[in-house]
Design an enzyme around this catalytic site. Structure first.
Site, PDB file in Angstrom:
ATOM      1  N   TYR A 101      -9.596 -34.244   7.222  1.00  0.00           N
ATOM      2  CA  TYR A 101      -9.061 -35.361   6.425  1.00  0.00           C
ATOM      3  C   TYR A 101      -9.573 -36.869   7.104  1.00  0.00           C
TER       4      TYR A 101
ATOM      5  N   GLU B 295      -1.280  -4.663 -10.076  1.00  0.00           N
ATOM      6  CA  GLU B 295      -1.598  -5.624  -9.215  1.00  0.00           C
ATOM      7  C   GLU B 295      -0.184  -6.127  -8.830  1.00  0.00           C
ATOM      8  N   LEU B 296       0.596  -4.990  -8.392  1.00  0.00           N
ATOM      9  CA  LEU B 296       2.023  -5.475  -7.754  1.00  0.00           C
ATOM     10  C   LEU B 296       1.829  -5.721  -6.242  1.00  0.00           C
TER      11      LEU B 296
ATOM     12  N   LYS C 229      -2.236  -5.961  10.370  1.00  0.00           N
ATOM     13  CA  LYS C 229      -1.130  -6.101   9.587  1.00  0.00           C
ATOM     14  C   LYS C 229       0.161  -5.587  10.575  1.00  0.00           C
TER      15      LYS C 229
ATOM     16  N   GLN D   1       4.971 -36.837   7.488  1.00  0.00           N
ATOM     17  CA  GLN D   1       3.666 -36.852   7.755  1.00  0.00           C
ATOM     18  C   GLN D   1       2.789 -37.847   7.166  1.00  0.00           C
TER      19      GLN D   1
ATOM     20  N   ALA E 297      11.367  -3.684  -2.561  1.00  0.00           N
ATOM     21  CA  ALA E 297      12.238  -4.101  -3.693  1.00  0.00           C
ATOM     22  C   ALA E 297      13.586  -3.873  -3.268  1.00  0.00           C
TER      23      ALA E 297
ATOM     24  N   ALA F 248     -13.844 -24.666   8.459  1.00  0.00           N
ATOM     25  CA  ALA F 248     -14.154 -23.674   9.532  1.00  0.00           C
ATOM     26  C   ALA F 248     -14.107 -22.260   9.091  1.00  0.00           C
TER      27      ALA F 248
HETATM   28  P1  FAD Z   1       7.830   1.275  -2.649  1.00  0.00           P
HETATM   29  O1  FAD Z   1       7.421   0.392  -1.467  1.00  0.00           O
HETATM   30  O2  FAD Z   1       6.571   1.952  -3.100  1.00  0.00           O
HETATM   31  O3  FAD Z   1       9.052   1.819  -2.383  1.00  0.00           O
HETATM   32  C1  FAD Z   1       9.585   3.048  -3.151  1.00  0.00           C
HETATM   33  C2  FAD Z   1      10.427   3.847  -2.387  1.00  0.00           C
HETATM   34  O4  FAD Z   1      11.116   4.663  -3.274  1.00  0.00           O
HETATM   35  C3  FAD Z   1       9.787   5.034  -1.378  1.00  0.00           C
HETATM   36  O5  FAD Z   1      10.062   4.663  -0.115  1.00  0.00           O
HETATM   37  C4  FAD Z   1      10.003   6.245  -1.965  1.00  0.00           C
HETATM   38  O6  FAD Z   1      10.189   7.273  -0.957  1.00  0.00           O
HETATM   39  C5  FAD Z   1      11.260   6.037  -2.843  1.00  0.00           C
HETATM   40  N1  FAD Z   1      11.614   6.889  -3.782  1.00  0.00           N
HETATM   41  C6  FAD Z   1      10.849   7.145  -4.946  1.00  0.00           C
HETATM   42  N2  FAD Z   1      11.443   7.918  -6.065  1.00  0.00           N
HETATM   43  C7  FAD Z   1      12.726   8.300  -5.213  1.00  0.00           C
HETATM   44  C8  FAD Z   1      13.667   9.232  -5.538  1.00  0.00           C
HETATM   45  N3  FAD Z   1      13.640   9.807  -6.781  1.00  0.00           N
HETATM   46  N4  FAD Z   1      14.715   9.344  -4.617  1.00  0.00           N
HETATM   47  C9  FAD Z   1      14.787   8.665  -3.633  1.00  0.00           C
HETATM   48  N5  FAD Z   1      13.717   7.875  -3.130  1.00  0.00           N
HETATM   49  C10 FAD Z   1      12.734   7.849  -3.879  1.00  0.00           C
HETATM   50  N6  FAD Z   1       1.889  -5.964  -0.609  1.00  0.00           N
HETATM   51  C11 FAD Z   1       1.755  -7.354  -0.505  1.00  0.00           C
HETATM   52  O7  FAD Z   1       2.222  -8.143  -0.739  1.00  0.00           O
HETATM   53  N7  FAD Z   1       0.816  -7.601   0.801  1.00  0.00           N
HETATM   54  C12 FAD Z   1       0.245  -6.936   1.526  1.00  0.00           C
HETATM   55  O8  FAD Z   1      -0.435  -7.181   2.298  1.00  0.00           O
HETATM   56  C13 FAD Z   1       0.218  -5.569   1.183  1.00  0.00           C
HETATM   57  N8  FAD Z   1      -0.424  -4.555   1.959  1.00  0.00           N
HETATM   58  C14 FAD Z   1      -0.478  -3.230   1.558  1.00  0.00           C
HETATM   59  C15 FAD Z   1      -0.985  -2.690   2.288  1.00  0.00           C
HETATM   60  C16 FAD Z   1      -1.157  -0.871   1.803  1.00  0.00           C
HETATM   61  C17 FAD Z   1      -1.762  -0.248   2.950  1.00  0.00           C
HETATM   62  C18 FAD Z   1      -0.282  -0.618   0.985  1.00  0.00           C
HETATM   63  C19 FAD Z   1      -0.218   0.901   0.613  1.00  0.00           C
HETATM   64  C20 FAD Z   1       0.418  -1.346   0.306  1.00  0.00           C
HETATM   65  C21 FAD Z   1       0.478  -2.729   0.412  1.00  0.00           C
HETATM   66  N9  FAD Z   1       1.198  -3.878  -0.342  1.00  0.00           N
HETATM   67  C22 FAD Z   1       0.998  -4.923  -0.064  1.00  0.00           C
HETATM   68  C23 FAD Z   1       1.797  -3.454  -1.407  1.00  0.00           C
HETATM   69  C24 FAD Z   1       3.380  -3.492  -1.040  1.00  0.00           C
HETATM   70  O9  FAD Z   1       3.707  -2.420  -0.123  1.00  0.00           O
HETATM   71  C25 FAD Z   1       4.081  -2.999  -2.542  1.00  0.00           C
HETATM   72  O10 FAD Z   1       4.090  -3.946  -3.389  1.00  0.00           O
HETATM   73  C26 FAD Z   1       5.649  -2.825  -2.147  1.00  0.00           C
HETATM   74  O11 FAD Z   1       5.756  -1.857  -1.359  1.00  0.00           O
HETATM   75  C27 FAD Z   1       6.230  -2.345  -3.700  1.00  0.00           C
HETATM   76  O12 FAD Z   1       7.602  -2.217  -3.234  1.00  0.00           O
HETATM   77  P2  FAD Z   1       8.551  -1.115  -3.931  1.00  0.00           P
HETATM   78  O13 FAD Z   1       9.928  -1.281  -3.263  1.00  0.00           O
HETATM   79  O14 FAD Z   1       8.510  -1.581  -5.295  1.00  0.00           O
HETATM   80  O15 FAD Z   1       7.857   0.380  -3.938  1.00  0.00           O
HETATM   81  P1  NAP Z   2      -5.408  -3.271  -7.027  1.00  0.00           P
HETATM   82  O1  NAP Z   2      -5.351  -4.872  -6.184  1.00  0.00           O
HETATM   83  O2  NAP Z   2      -4.717  -3.549  -8.471  1.00  0.00           O
HETATM   84  O3  NAP Z   2      -6.636  -2.641  -6.969  1.00  0.00           O
HETATM   85  C1  NAP Z   2      -7.002  -1.508  -7.682  1.00  0.00           C
HETATM   86  C2  NAP Z   2      -8.505  -1.176  -7.573  1.00  0.00           C
HETATM   87  O4  NAP Z   2      -8.769   0.153  -8.331  1.00  0.00           O
HETATM   88  C3  NAP Z   2      -9.434  -2.280  -8.219  1.00  0.00           C
HETATM   89  O5  NAP Z   2     -10.318  -2.393  -7.350  1.00  0.00           O
HETATM   90  C4  NAP Z   2      -9.988  -1.562  -9.552  1.00  0.00           C
HETATM   91  O6  NAP Z   2     -11.258  -2.085  -9.632  1.00  0.00           O
HETATM   92  C5  NAP Z   2      -9.918  -0.026  -9.196  1.00  0.00           C
HETATM   93  N1  NAP Z   2      -9.433   0.915 -10.562  1.00  0.00           N
HETATM   94  C6  NAP Z   2      -8.370   0.507 -11.492  1.00  0.00           C
HETATM   95  N2  NAP Z   2      -8.342   1.424 -12.105  1.00  0.00           N
HETATM   96  C7  NAP Z   2      -9.246   2.731 -11.853  1.00  0.00           C
HETATM   97  C8  NAP Z   2      -9.800   3.606 -12.451  1.00  0.00           C
HETATM   98  N3  NAP Z   2      -9.318   4.359 -13.443  1.00  0.00           N
HETATM   99  N4  NAP Z   2     -10.861   4.272 -11.918  1.00  0.00           N
HETATM  100  C9  NAP Z   2     -11.412   3.757 -10.826  1.00  0.00           C
HETATM  101  N5  NAP Z   2     -10.860   2.571  -9.959  1.00  0.00           N
HETATM  102  C10 NAP Z   2     -10.014   2.033 -10.683  1.00  0.00           C
HETATM  103  O7  NAP Z   2      -4.191  -2.334  -6.367  1.00  0.00           O
HETATM  104  P2  NAP Z   2      -4.269  -1.674  -5.108  1.00  0.00           P
HETATM  105  O8  NAP Z   2      -5.423  -2.183  -3.976  1.00  0.00           O
HETATM  106  O9  NAP Z   2      -3.811  -0.272  -5.149  1.00  0.00           O
HETATM  107  O10 NAP Z   2      -3.059  -2.554  -4.214  1.00  0.00           O
HETATM  108  C11 NAP Z   2      -1.822  -2.519  -4.962  1.00  0.00           C
HETATM  109  C12 NAP Z   2      -0.969  -3.811  -4.677  1.00  0.00           C
HETATM  110  O11 NAP Z   2      -0.700  -3.932  -3.085  1.00  0.00           O
HETATM  111  C13 NAP Z   2      -1.793  -4.962  -5.111  1.00  0.00           C
HETATM  112  O12 NAP Z   2      -0.833  -6.009  -5.886  1.00  0.00           O
HETATM  113  C14 NAP Z   2      -2.453  -5.688  -4.027  1.00  0.00           C
HETATM  114  O13 NAP Z   2      -2.464  -7.039  -4.288  1.00  0.00           O
HETATM  115  C15 NAP Z   2      -1.288  -5.342  -2.953  1.00  0.00           C
HETATM  116  N6  NAP Z   2      -1.925  -5.181  -1.450  1.00  0.00           N
HETATM  117  C16 NAP Z   2      -2.295  -6.562  -0.969  1.00  0.00           C
HETATM  118  C17 NAP Z   2      -2.853  -6.749  -0.007  1.00  0.00           C
HETATM  119  C18 NAP Z   2      -3.245  -8.297   0.557  1.00  0.00           C
HETATM  120  O14 NAP Z   2      -3.683  -8.399   1.626  1.00  0.00           O
HETATM  121  N7  NAP Z   2      -2.483  -9.001   0.076  1.00  0.00           N
HETATM  122  C19 NAP Z   2      -3.403  -5.511   0.629  1.00  0.00           C
HETATM  123  C20 NAP Z   2      -3.133  -4.178   0.151  1.00  0.00           C
HETATM  124  C21 NAP Z   2      -2.578  -4.433  -0.947  1.00  0.00           C
HETATM  125  P3  NAP Z   2     -12.084  -1.900 -10.856  1.00  0.00           P
HETATM  126  O15 NAP Z   2     -11.171  -1.596 -12.096  1.00  0.00           O
HETATM  127  O16 NAP Z   2     -12.820  -2.963 -10.990  1.00  0.00           O
HETATM  128  O17 NAP Z   2     -12.841  -0.462 -10.716  1.00  0.00           O
END
Ligand code: FAD
Ligand code: NAP
Ligand code: SF4
Length: 677
Positions: free
Chosen positions: A170, A660-661, A425, A104, A388, A258
């Site tokens: 561009y 912020e995972l 989503k 490109q 994970a 846009a």
């Molecule tokens: P988890 O997904 O939390 O999985 C942990 C698993 O361990 C669970 O299934 C649980 O049942 C199991 N477990 C725990 N303890 C035990 C035990 N003792 N024995 C057996 N099993 C057990 N991330 C993004 O990057 N982009 C996004 O757009 C995004 N959107 C999100 C939207 C929502 C609504 C939520 C809730 C999260 C979102 N995330 C997003 C965050 C993302 O889902 C997490 O970062 C990710 O799931 C972390 O993966 P994990 O495998 O570490 O843990």
């Molecule tokens: P997050 O992005 O870390 O946000 C947590 C929020 O809680 C922040 O707004 C923070 O703002 C507030 N907070 C933290 N400690 C607090 C306390 N003690 N009392 C009150 N408020 C508190 O985490 P998350 O929203 O739970 O998301 C988890 C992970 O999933 C993140 O990594 C996120 O990036 C990911 N995820 C990503 C998307 C996506 O679209 N890419 C969507 C969903 C989830 P203040 O500290 O300013 O109050």
């Protein structure tokens, strides 16, 4: 092959007269950042040749500038630079001689970095840091000569063709529209004059490279700009470009300024292909369509409808290098689908980081992250089947280890089971479908509904134990936090609790935004319905007013709720969201009248509602539900216990680091660990 019968259009060759494309799938252009890195050409060679082996018919590289003014760093104007590119073209042609490799040519014009930016007129784009220098007549001739020279050098470097980008804000596209072209000479004024530069580019390139070289023009078939290009202008340009010597027209649907999302996960699959279909009726050369076509059935449908001759997939090729091969072999369930999150690709491009892919960390890291067969087969226990644990298990078992994967829940997926319920989503379902299939393919011993204890693992005879137990939602310390108004995001998303008419969301991170989306939402998910998407974002596909959007007011259905989305930080709400998608979430919620409040101190919760101090003023938000979205803490009790017992144990994902995972980090960390075990 099974796929040829199931996807007859996708696997039919395309005869361009002097050369033939073996199928209808091409890997679209994406800047990866490798172009500018030390050893980048060797890494690009590995990256592209994996995709060539993976069955794609044609590959188009990321944008390469024809000169220094064109910006971006990666330039092709000399024979020495062409030698570097040969590393890539040789590797791709060695991987599969039938794959066509095009480069490109990207002249960024007013969007170029540094002080050298040039444009038809000195008009500063809203997103640029500087005003470009207006080209004089000799400057225009120089750009044309440089672009032509770049195409010649691409031919010298062994490419089968070039794509010239004439869209997105561009250089070429800024000649086309009055807003950015205020010239009164032969390069401005009338539309014929404004078209002259792009048409002249194509004519000169064709003259220079001869007839047997693929020449693609990328046209803004709907630029999504208020006052943007009209349909008649697009058709007129398309015809002139065809007459000038292009042999493929690639349709593009955006301009960098846009305000309509065109590739984010909230955009329906194949949302824009009808526009390509209309243009296809006007032209004689083959047309490429693109945007949110991430699975073979969608691509086949688009081709069957006659919307296009070729399907461009860019991000889906990052997510799975073997997408086409798996389709051909009838293994579609094994495709690791692009979920259009932009988190590791475009967000990285626009923040100067190396591109990769959230669901496939090997993308662009093929020479670094290698999944080699294991020397000794180990017995590995993985606890937690979230992103994970799933990624770790898939990679480790793929390398030959015996993996037992446990989860306390009765389904795999962890938090992705919550994410997939958020309107917009739905693609997250695909990741879970992929892992479900790979558990079967890899022979992973899956044990669901099994809450694991340290004793169970310690006595299980495992060589390695991997803890991927994720997180626990954080409960802030606050007077009244146990009040009946307070609910967790998990219960809200799972629909296990009532949500009132007045709601405060405490925490405005990714999850706070997702909860706000869910509870403010009414009607169909726009991501699943093109008409709803068009209504919500003010796009008129039928009548194609200027830019597709001029004079079209967005109409959004809203749940009957008053919602506050709150954070303590003083920074604007939503600043931490993805660079390329955050704005879409902010606009979507603002259109649903969600009140975003920053800089607030939570004081207490009682029957009256949520007491807060906002910029020194005490207020009571008279809400009936308070949803906690206040971040997470790692869930690692099991890990700590096993360590005390002296087991060989590793920790990954949210259990390792919860602040912020996101899934990108979780999958990346898990994949690297599993590659080394
Ligand atoms: P988890 O997904 O939390 O999985 C942990 C698993 O361990 C669970 O299934 C649980 O049942 C199991 N477990 C725990 N303890 C035990 C035990 N003792 N024995 C057996 N099993 C057990 N991330 C993004 O990057 N982009 C996004 O757009 C995004 N959107 C999100 C939207 C929502 C609504 C939520 C809730 C999260 C979102 N995330 C997003 C965050 C993302 O889902 C997490 O970062 C990710 O799931 C972390 O993966 P994990 O495998 O570490 O843990
Ligand atoms: P997050 O992005 O870390 O946000 C947590 C929020 O809680 C922040 O707004 C923070 O703002 C507030 N907070 C933290 N400690 C607090 C306390 N003690 N009392 C009150 N408020 C508190 O985490 P998350 O929203 O739970 O998301 C988890 C992970 O999933 C993140 O990594 C996120 O990036 C990911 N995820 C990503 C998307 C996506 O679209 N890419 C969507 C969903 C989830 P203040 O500290 O300013 O109050
Ligand atoms: Fe697709 Fe997300 Fe991977 Fe980018 S990071 S290629 S959008 S899955």
């Amino acid at each position: 092959m099974i796929g040829k019968n199931k996807y007859p259009h996708l696997f039919s060759p395309l005869d361009l007269g002097f050369t033939t494309l073996k199928n209808r799938v091409l890997m679209g252009s994406m800047h990866t950042g490798l172009e500018e890195r030390d050893g980048g050409f060797e890494r690009m060679a590995a990256y592209f040749s994996e995709r060539a082996r993976g069955g794609v018919g044609m590959i188009i590289t990321g944008g390469i500038s024809p000169n220094l003014e064109g910006g971006f760093g990666a330039k092709l104007s000399t024979s020495e630079e062409a030698e570097q590119h040969k590393i890539v073209t040789d590797a791709v042609h060695a991987a599969d001689p039938d794959v066509k490799m095009c480069m490109q040519i990207l002249h960024m014009g007013s969007l170029a970095h540094g002080g050298n930016a040039v444009a038809p007129s000195a008009v500063r784009p809203r997103i640029a840091r500087q005003t470009p220098n207006e080209l004089d007549a000799s400057g225009i001739e120089k750009q044309l000569a440089d672009i032509t020279n770049c195409a010649e050098k691409a031919k010298e470097a062994g490419y089968d063709g070039v794509e010239v980008i004439g869209s997105a804000g561009y250089l070429l596209s800024t000649f086309l529209v009055e807003k950015t072209n205020r010239r009164t000479d032969e390069w401005g004024g009338s539309y014929e004059n404004r078209m002259r530069f792009p048409v002249e580019c194509i004519r000169r390139i064709r003259d220079a490279v001869g007839p047997e070289f693929i020449l693609i023009f990328r046209i803004a078939a709907m630029d999504m700009l208020e006052g943007g290009m009209s349909w008649d202008e697009i058709v007129q340009l398309g015809k002139a470009i065809e007459a000038a010597g292009a042999n493929i027209m690639s349709t593009h649907f955006t301009w960098h300024e846009a305000a309509v999302p065109t590739i984010a996960t909230m955009v329906p699959r194949a949302a824009f292909t009808s526009v390509t279909g209309r243009l296809r009726k006007e032209l004689n050369i083959p047309l490429i369509t693109s945007n949110r076509i991430n699975m073979p059935d969608v691509a086949e449908e688009v081709l069957t409808r006659g919307d296009a001759d070729l399907i461009s997939m860019a991000r889906p090729m990052l997510a799975d290098a073997e997408l086409v091969l798996k389709t051909l072999q009838g293994r579609e369930d094994e495709i690791n689908t692009c979920i259009a999150c932009n988190q590791a690709c475009l967000d990285h491009t626009f923040t100067g980081q190396e591109v990769s892919c959230l669901v496939n960390p090997r993308a662009c890291h093929e020479t670094i992250l290698k999944y080699k067969p294991a020397k000794t087969r180990k017995k590995i226990a993985v606890v937690g089947a979230g992103p994970a644990g799933l990624s770790y298990s898939e990679v480790a078992s793929g390398r030959g280890h015996h993996v037992t994967l446990f989860d306390a829940a009765d389904e795999i997926g962890g938090q992705f089971n919550l994410a997939k319920r958020i309107p917009g989503k739905e693609e997250f379902y695909e990741t879970l479908r992929y892992f479900t299939k790979m558990i079967e393919v890899r022979g992973i011993d899956l044990k669901l509904s099994t809450y694991v204890t340290a004793e169970m693992l310690n006595d299980g005879g495992f060589d390695e134990i991997v803890i991927a137990t994720g997180i626990e939602p954080r409960t802030p310390e606050l007077e009244g936090i146990n009040h009946s108004k307070v609910v967790s995001y998990i219960d809200v998303i799972r629909g296990k609790t009532e949500v009132g008419k007045k709601v405060a969301i405490m925490g405005a991170g990714g999850i706070g935004f997702d909860v706000a989306e869910l509870i403010s939402h009414k009607g169909k998910s726009a991501a699943l319905d093109i008409d709803t998407f068009a209504k919500e974002w003010g796009v008129d596909f039928k009548n194609h007013p200027r830019g597709g959007v001029t004079g079209v007011e967005p109409v959004v259905e809203v749940a009957d709720r008053e919602i506050y989305l709150m954070q303590r930080k003083a920074t604007p709400v939503g600043r931490g969201l993805g660079k390329t998608t955050g704005w879409t979430h902010r606009i979507a919620l603002a259109r649903r009248s969600v009140k975003m409040i920053n800089g607030c101190d939570y004081v207490k919760i009682d029957d009256k509602g949520l007491h807060v101090r906002i910029r020194d003023e005490l207020q009571i938000l008279d809400v009936d539900t308070i949803v906690l979205c206040a971040g997470q803490t790692p869930l690692r009790t099991l890990y700590d216990e096993l360590q005390v017992m002296g087991s060989s144990v590793s920790l990954i994902g949210g259990a390792y680091e919860a602040s912020e995972l996101d899934a990108k980090r979780a999958i990346n960390q898990a994949s690297y660990l599993a590659a080394a075990v």
